[in-house]
Design an enzyme around this catalytic site. Structure first.
Site, PDB file in Angstrom:
ATOM      1  N   LYS A 145      -6.361 -41.552  23.326  1.00 22.86           N
ATOM      2  CA  LYS A 145      -6.908 -42.937  23.703  1.00 22.86           C
ATOM      3  C   LYS A 145      -7.038 -42.796  25.367  1.00 22.86           C
ATOM      4  O   LYS A 145      -8.037 -43.486  25.616  1.00 22.86           O
ATOM      5  CB  LYS A 145      -5.954 -44.053  23.431  1.00 22.86           C
ATOM      6  CG  LYS A 145      -6.028 -44.485  22.068  1.00 22.86           C
ATOM      7  CD  LYS A 145      -5.450 -45.843  21.992  1.00 22.86           C
ATOM      8  CE  LYS A 145      -5.216 -46.394  20.619  1.00 22.86           C
ATOM      9  NZ  LYS A 145      -4.599 -47.735  20.460  1.00 22.86           N
ATOM     10  N   LYS A 164     -10.790 -39.697  11.626  1.00 23.26           N
ATOM     11  CA  LYS A 164     -10.137 -40.851  10.980  1.00 23.26           C
ATOM     12  C   LYS A 164     -11.021 -41.990  10.881  1.00 23.26           C
ATOM     13  O   LYS A 164     -11.684 -42.293  11.835  1.00 23.26           O
ATOM     14  CB  LYS A 164      -8.846 -40.987  11.791  1.00 23.26           C
ATOM     15  CG  LYS A 164      -7.815 -42.076  11.166  1.00 23.26           C
ATOM     16  CD  LYS A 164      -6.651 -42.338  11.998  1.00 23.26           C
ATOM     17  CE  LYS A 164      -6.993 -42.893  13.370  1.00 23.26           C
ATOM     18  NZ  LYS A 164      -5.660 -43.268  14.189  1.00 23.26           N
ATOM     19  N   LYS A 170     -11.211 -48.350  13.916  1.00 21.13           N
ATOM     20  CA  LYS A 170     -11.950 -49.681  14.625  1.00 21.13           C
ATOM     21  C   LYS A 170     -12.827 -49.305  15.755  1.00 21.13           C
ATOM     22  O   LYS A 170     -13.834 -50.052  15.953  1.00 21.13           O
ATOM     23  CB  LYS A 170     -10.924 -50.502  14.894  1.00 21.13           C
ATOM     24  CG  LYS A 170     -10.067 -51.054  13.903  1.00 21.13           C
ATOM     25  CD  LYS A 170      -8.778 -51.793  14.771  1.00 21.13           C
ATOM     26  CE  LYS A 170      -8.035 -52.494  13.727  1.00 21.13           C
ATOM     27  NZ  LYS A 170      -6.739 -52.847  14.386  1.00 21.13           N
TER      28      LYS A 170
END
Ligand code: AMP
Ligand code: TRP
Length: 332
Positions: free
Chosen positions: A111, A194, A197
């Site tokens: 992230k 993956k 969102k």
């Protein structure tokens, strides 16, 4: 006593991975456990967030959990920031966890990207807040998708380290529950990523807000390889896209990957995708409809959250008081 705690971030775009990897299991576990489910808005602000979006996403996440079958009355559903004890315990855990432990966290590395110096300090200590969420209630089990395994290991290290630093047997050694055939649902565009969102392509995921037509179209366009489906699970090796679709089918139908291979071995992907789309639509449409209905009634959703927060706090405060006693804080 067995107690479940789990959380989901209100960052929008709830998807099939969240549903199969987490939410559906949360619903089922309600039959056997006391359950506490949390919309983790404190975690959401570890990345830049618009206030209006955060509010809307918090309600949307709560509405989808209720729509999926979480019972906010006999169990607890609330948003994290309404129970300040989470942040208080996180501070104590910031003083227990070691920099070296946090440096290993792969989610922080992903992230924070290339510019680590620009990441928030909150993003770095995200796992200590997560440990606080769970241990504030002395939860015994935490149902999550595979991507949270590392964070839960850190949570166990924190619990053990607290116990040994203060010479107590206070925190339980909480178990992760990573259940089913879809613990890591992958992107429909790329079997090595993956489903997420934050993926820029909406075709990579099936959102819980998608219409039946959108679901069918996304599944039809999902990437596959040219071979037909294998008759045995071994035949899925080295075929990430095929493995992902078979895993999604298995999970939706509540059967194993092996059963799916037995049933569809030799079939073309186009035939298989038609059945997969029908199954996904059957499962998700009632949830989407109920979610829409709840989103038109924010007063009701807010009421569930504030009632849940009050009950969560009642459970948390005596535990926090014991923790403060152990640490040596003078209390009122
Ligand atoms: P998050 O959206 O990151 O707050 O995740 C909420 C829950 O959904 C966690 O238990 C995750 O492990 C789970 N989850 C998120 N993405 C996936 C995925 N692609 N496959 C399976 N589980 C997932
Ligand atoms: N980190 C989790 C995720 O991104 C969300 C979360 C926060 C959580 N606190 C938790 C999950 C406590 C389980 C238990 O998915």
């Amino acid at each position: 006593m067995n107690r479940i705690f789990s959380g989901i971030q209100p960052t929008g775009n709830l998807h099939l991975g969240n549903y199969l990897g987490a939410i559906r299991n949360w619903v089922r576990l309600q039959a056997d456990y006391e359950c506490i489910y949390c919309v983790v808005d404190l975690h959401a602000i570890t990345m830049p967030t618009e206030p209006a979006e955060l509010r809307a996403n918090t309600r949307e996440a709560a509405a989808s959990l209720l729509a999926a079958g979480i019972d906010g009355k006999s169990n607890i559903l609330f948003n994290q920031s309404q129970v300040p004890a989470h942040a208080e315990l996180a501070w104590i855990f910031n003083c227990i966890a070691r920099l070296g432990w946090l440096n290993r966290m792969t989610q922080f590395k992903e992230k924070s990207g290339k510019h680590k110096d620009n990441a928030s300090v909150g993003l770095y200590v995200y796992p200590t807040l997560m440990a606080a969420d769970i241990l504030l209630y002395k939860a015994t089990h935490v149902p999550v998708g595979e991507d949270q395994r590392q964070h839960l290991e850190l949570m166990r290290d924190i619990a053990q380290s607290f116990n040994s630093a203060y010479g107590v047997e206070f925190f339980p050694i909480t178990e992760p529950l990573i259940m089913g055939e879809a613990t890591r649902v992958m992107s429909l565009r790329d079997g090595s990523n993956k489903m997420s969102k934050s993926d820029a392509s909406d075709y990579s995921r099936i959102n819980l807000t998608d219409s039946p037509d959108e679901i069918a179209k996304k599944i039809r366009k999902a990437r596959t390889d040219p071979e037909p489906l294998p008759g045995e699970v071994k035949g899925l090796e080295g075929r990430p896209e095929a493995d992902n679709l078979v895993g999604i089918f298995a999970s939706l139908a509540d059967i194993s990957r092996a059963d799916v291979c037995t049933r569809f071995g030799g079939a073309t992907f186009s035939a298989f995708k038609d059945e997969l789309a029908a199954l996904a639509i059957d499962t998700l449409s009632p949830i989407t409809a109920e979610m829409r209905r709840l989103m038109d009634d924010p007063g009701y959703v807010d009421g569930i959250l504030s009632d849940g927060a009050k009950r969560a706090e009642q459970m948390a405060l005596p535990i926090l008081a014991e923790i403060k006693e152990i640490v040596g804080f003078l209390q009122r």
